[in-house]
Design an enzyme around this catalytic site. Structure first.
Site, mmCIF file in Angstrom:
data_model
loop_
_atom_site.group_PDB
_atom_site.id
_atom_site.type_symbol
_atom_site.label_atom_id
_atom_site.label_comp_id
_atom_site.label_asym_id
_atom_site.label_seq_id
_atom_site.Cartn_x
_atom_site.Cartn_y
_atom_site.Cartn_z
ATOM 1 C CG LEU A 158 5.595 -2.351 -2.045
ATOM 2 C CD1 LEU A 158 7.151 -2.515 -2.111
ATOM 3 C CD2 LEU A 158 4.851 -4.080 -1.577
ATOM 4 N N PRO A 159 2.024 -1.247 0.184
ATOM 5 C CG PRO A 159 -0.165 -2.180 1.624
ATOM 6 C CD PRO A 159 1.735 -2.419 0.008
ATOM 7 C CB CYS A 160 3.742 3.807 2.062
ATOM 8 S SG CYS A 160 2.950 4.917 0.563
ATOM 9 C CG HIS A 161 -2.491 3.648 1.831
ATOM 10 N ND1 HIS A 161 -2.488 2.846 0.760
ATOM 11 C CD2 HIS A 161 -3.535 2.811 2.449
ATOM 12 C CE1 HIS A 161 -2.849 1.540 0.933
ATOM 13 N NE2 HIS A 161 -3.537 1.032 2.112
#
Length: 196
Positions: A158-161
């Site tokens: 879940l790409p919080c970047h």
């Protein structure tokens, strides 16, 4: 005198066979840092989190044991599919980490934020903390969104970047700013002109 051990012939036991566990994990060194990858026995990924040192590894394992199951074993073979999906994403061959996430380690607010992130911010795209807060119907909660993302147990999955400060720069990230810059550059390189 007869030998009392002449008829003693026990079967050889061989190496111990570990019974099934509820959660298997591995520590995986990647180009963006050391990750603790943990999967349930059905393959759902519980954790893909940065664990650069033994203390952070212990914190994640205690959290898994308290929230999911105390039956947690370091068992790399059970994590093979998750590690292959992670490698495909990090090499640019895949646009997502193709696994089934398990949100057992998230709060209700984190689930809202992470679901909103996954639904609204695609590969190679970026949003701001305030933008994501507004998108999940919590305008003005940019700081709370940042806190929710900081505790994301499923980094990369879940790409919080993809969430950056409105003022510029990359902002905070569990893996550090160099890892966040690497991930943003990776996605940008695979979404430029002529890319699909």
């Amino acid at each position: 005198m007869t030998d009392p051990f002449a008829t003693f012939d026990p079967p050889l036991a061989g190496p111990p066979v570990l019974g099934p566990t509820d959660v298997s994990y591995v520590l995986e060194d990647t180009e963006v840092g050391r990750l603790l990858v943990a999967v349930r026995d059905d393959g759902r990924v519980v954790t893909c989190a940065y664990a650069p040192d033994p203390a952070s590894e212990d914190r994640w394992l205690h959290r898994i044991a308290a929230s999911v199951s105390p039956r947690v074993l370091r068992h790399p073979a059970s994590t093979d599919a998750a590690r292959r999906a992670l490698a495909a994403y990090l090499s640019g061959a895949a646009r997502s980490v193709g696994v089934r996430p398990d949100l057992a380690l998230t709060s209700a607010f984190q689930r809202e934020v992470l679901a909103g992130l996954a639904a609204r911010v695609g590969y190679g795209e970026r949003t701001t903390y305030a933008g994501l807060a507004a998108a999940v119907d919590h305008p003005g909660a940019a700081r709370a969104v940042g806190t929710a993302l900081a505790g994301n147990p499923l980094c990369l999955v879940l790409p919080c970047h993809r969430v950056v400060p409105a003022a510029g720069g990359v902002g905070g990230y569990a893996g550090g700013p160099a890892a966040k810059e690497h991930l943003l550059a990776l996605e940008a390189a695979h979404t430029g002109p002529g890319r699909r």
